[in-house]
Design a protein around this motif. Structure first.
Motif, PDB file in Angstrom:
ATOM      1  N   LEU A   1      -7.129 -15.886 -27.100  1.00 25.13           N
ATOM      2  CA  LEU A   1      -7.898 -16.746 -28.005  1.00 25.13           C
ATOM      3  C   LEU A   1      -7.868 -16.251 -29.439  1.00 25.13           C
ATOM      4  N   TRP A   2      -7.549 -14.959 -29.619  1.00 22.88           N
ATOM      5  CA  TRP A   2      -7.564 -14.359 -30.948  1.00 22.88           C
ATOM      6  C   TRP A   2      -6.199 -14.378 -31.638  1.00 22.88           C
ATOM      7  N   GLY A   3      -5.136 -14.655 -30.889  1.00 31.17           N
ATOM      8  CA  GLY A   3      -3.812 -14.620 -31.497  1.00 31.17           C
ATOM      9  C   GLY A   3      -3.443 -13.219 -31.943  1.00 31.17           C
ATOM     10  N   ASP A   4      -2.580 -13.123 -32.944  1.00 34.70           N
ATOM     11  CA  ASP A   4      -2.086 -11.824 -33.433  1.00 34.70           C
ATOM     12  C   ASP A   4      -3.092 -11.225 -34.427  1.00 34.70           C
ATOM     13  N   VAL A   5      -4.074 -10.512 -33.890  1.00 35.79           N
ATOM     14  CA  VAL A   5      -5.153  -9.985 -34.727  1.00 35.79           C
ATOM     15  C   VAL A   5      -4.641  -8.906 -35.673  1.00 35.79           C
ATOM     16  N   VAL A   6      -5.352  -8.736 -36.781  1.00 36.65           N
ATOM     17  CA  VAL A   6      -5.035  -7.691 -37.754  1.00 36.65           C
ATOM     18  C   VAL A   6      -5.465  -6.338 -37.202  1.00 36.65           C
ATOM     19  N   LEU A   7      -4.565  -5.364 -37.271  1.00 33.73           N
ATOM     20  CA  LEU A   7      -4.849  -3.995 -36.850  1.00 33.73           C
ATOM     21  C   LEU A   7      -5.074  -3.062 -38.030  1.00 33.73           C
ATOM     22  N   ALA A   8      -4.479  -3.367 -39.158  1.00 30.19           N
ATOM     23  CA  ALA A   8      -4.612  -2.530 -40.358  1.00 30.19           C
ATOM     24  C   ALA A   8      -4.079  -3.320 -41.536  1.00 30.19           C
ATOM     25  N   ARG A   9      -4.429  -2.822 -42.723  1.00 25.33           N
ATOM     26  CA  ARG A   9      -3.918  -3.429 -43.946  1.00 25.33           C
ATOM     27  C   ARG A   9      -3.181  -2.381 -44.763  1.00 25.33           C
ATOM     28  N   LYS A  10      -2.468  -2.842 -45.757  1.00 23.09           N
ATOM     29  CA  LYS A  10      -1.663  -1.926 -46.561  1.00 23.09           C
ATOM     30  C   LYS A  10      -2.510  -0.820 -47.174  1.00 23.09           C
ATOM     31  N   ASP A  11      -3.717  -1.204 -47.645  1.00 25.59           N
ATOM     32  CA  ASP A  11      -4.560  -0.233 -48.340  1.00 25.59           C
ATOM     33  C   ASP A  11      -5.592   0.437 -47.442  1.00 25.59           C
ATOM     34  N   VAL A  12      -5.788  -0.073 -46.232  1.00 26.54           N
ATOM     35  CA  VAL A  12      -6.730   0.516 -45.280  1.00 26.54           C
ATOM     36  C   VAL A  12      -6.020   0.611 -43.930  1.00 26.54           C
ATOM     37  N   PRO A  13      -5.794   1.835 -43.421  1.00 21.09           N
ATOM     38  CA  PRO A  13      -4.950   1.992 -42.229  1.00 21.09           C
ATOM     39  C   PRO A  13      -5.654   1.668 -40.925  1.00 21.09           C
ATOM     40  N   THR A  14      -6.554   0.695 -40.938  1.00 20.03           N
ATOM     41  CA  THR A  14      -7.229   0.308 -39.703  1.00 20.03           C
ATOM     42  C   THR A  14      -7.937  -1.018 -39.922  1.00 20.03           C
ATOM     43  N   SER A  15      -8.571  -1.508 -38.858  1.00 19.87           N
ATOM     44  CA  SER A  15      -9.393  -2.710 -38.897  1.00 19.87           C
ATOM     45  C   SER A  15     -10.586  -2.454 -37.985  1.00 19.87           C
ATOM     46  N   TYR A  16     -11.514  -3.394 -37.967  1.00 17.08           N
ATOM     47  CA  TYR A  16     -12.660  -3.246 -37.066  1.00 17.08           C
ATOM     48  C   TYR A  16     -12.190  -3.064 -35.632  1.00 17.08           C
ATOM     49  N   HIS A  17     -11.292  -3.935 -35.169  1.00 19.46           N
ATOM     50  CA  HIS A  17     -10.865  -3.884 -33.770  1.00 19.46           C
ATOM     51  C   HIS A  17     -10.242  -2.536 -33.415  1.00 19.46           C
ATOM     52  N   LEU A  18      -9.362  -2.041 -34.254  1.00 15.76           N
ATOM     53  CA  LEU A  18      -8.676  -0.792 -33.945  1.00 15.76           C
ATOM     54  C   LEU A  18      -9.618   0.400 -34.041  1.00 15.76           C
ATOM     55  N   SER A  19     -10.399   0.477 -35.110  1.00 15.97           N
ATOM     56  CA  SER A  19     -11.240   1.656 -35.304  1.00 15.97           C
ATOM     57  C   SER A  19     -12.335   1.757 -34.252  1.00 15.97           C
ATOM     58  N   VAL A  20     -12.959   0.640 -33.900  1.00 12.77           N
ATOM     59  CA  VAL A  20     -14.040   0.709 -32.924  1.00 12.77           C
ATOM     60  C   VAL A  20     -13.507   1.102 -31.548  1.00 12.77           C
ATOM     61  N   THR A  21     -12.314   0.646 -31.214  1.00  6.30           N
ATOM     62  CA  THR A  21     -11.731   0.994 -29.927  1.00  6.30           C
ATOM     63  C   THR A  21     -11.390   2.477 -29.864  1.00  6.30           C
ATOM     64  N   VAL A  22     -10.762   2.982 -30.912  1.00  5.51           N
ATOM     65  CA  VAL A  22     -10.401   4.400 -30.955  1.00  5.51           C
ATOM     66  C   VAL A  22     -11.649   5.269 -30.983  1.00  5.51           C
ATOM     67  N   ASP A  23     -12.635   4.890 -31.796  1.00  3.30           N
ATOM     68  CA  ASP A  23     -13.862   5.679 -31.901  1.00  3.30           C
ATOM     69  C   ASP A  23     -14.598   5.769 -30.568  1.00  3.30           C
TER      70      ASP A  23
END
Length: 283
Positions: free
Chosen positions: A183-205
């Motif tokens: 349902l989310w499609g290809d979600v953002v994992l990180a951006r050029k200026d920030v090496p993470t996103s909410y989804h990635l950081s919360v999962t790793v943390d």
């Protein structure tokens, strides 16, 4: 295994009654189970997150009679952890640089709806799904565009991930439920200026902190499907989940810092007690 719960606000404003409800529930469950209660500051947005908001959050929690175990984790101090996870996904061909901005995605969806006369699919938050136009770009073109300084975001190739993983599930309030990450499609994992996103950081943390129980507002239940995919791809443990009801405003919407809903600090200044707050949030 000792249960570990967490309260993880973003220090980009003052806490409101919705935050109080979540913090109180997590603290109570942790202490009743003889477990740990951790405080985490999700501060990857360095433009909006500030130290004074962190101090305010800690003051609000103490006002509510809550304590926490150990030193709070600040996501901004652990970008290397998220970068390593992103590198692992990209190395498996499951993450790719995408050059369409959010504005471009919205424009694409609007143009499609105007031309086709039917709605473009949207994610559970209501945002138009990324159309995947950059997913199969030649590698040479990607490198050239990145070298030229063109902005981009790293996105998860959701179709490739699900083809590898198959069906996934998680435990929600003691019941096994099917994850619906497509349902989310290809979600953002990180951006050029920030090496993470909410989804990635919360999962790793959650994995690095040994979180056994994730208890948060019902509005975040759909996001759990994305986190379940990342857990499976990265070989991370899967917590138990419980998504509680939200504290709603008089107009029926969920409370929000950005909307200027009354902060706990204002209630404190007005002479309300911690017990008053507990009653106001239904506890």
């Amino acid at each position: 295994m000792q249960p570990v719960f967490r309260f993880a606000p973003s220090p980009n404003g003052e806490l409101h009654l919705g935050h109080a409800r979540s913090a109180l529930i997590n603290h109570r469950l942790a202490r009743e189970a003889g477990g740990r209660f951790l405080l985490r500051f999700e501060d990857i947005d360095r433009e909006r997150c500030r130290a004074e908001f962190e101090r305010g959050i800690e003051a609000d929690l103490r006002f509510l009679g809550l304590d926490w175990d150990g030193v709070p984790r600040r996501q901004s101090e652990h970008f290397a952890d998220y970068a390593a996870a992103l590198e692992a996904l990209a190395g498996e061909g499951l993450a790719y640089p995408a050059f369409m901005t959010r504005g471009a995605v919205k424009a694409f969806a609007a143009r499609f709806e105007d031309e086709e006369g039917r709605p473009w699919p949207r994610d559970p938050d209501g945002a138009p799904l990324y159309p995947g136009l950059d997913r199969r770009l030649p590698e040479d073109e990607r490198r050239q565009r990145i070298a030229a300084g063109e902005p981009f975001a790293w996105r998860l190739d959701m179709a490739a991930a699900l083809a590898r993983l198959g069906p996934l599930s998680f435990v929600e309030s003691g019941m096994e439920v099917e994850a619906e990450p497509a349902l989310w499609g290809d979600v953002v994992l990180a951006r050029k200026d920030v090496p993470t996103s909410y989804h990635l950081s919360v999962t790793v943390d959650d994995a690095l902190q040994g979180i056994t129980d994730v208890v948060r507002g019902r509005d975040l239940l759909p996001s759990t499907s994305v986190h379940r995919v990342l857990q499976a791809l990265l070989g991370l443990p899967v917590p138990r989940y419980r998504h509680h009801d939200l504290v709603l405003g008089a107009d029926g919407r969920k409370l929000s810092k950005s909307a200027g809903d009354t902060a706990l600090a204002a209630f404190r200044a007005a002479g309300l007690t911690a017990e008053d707050i507990r009653r106001m949030v239904g506890l």
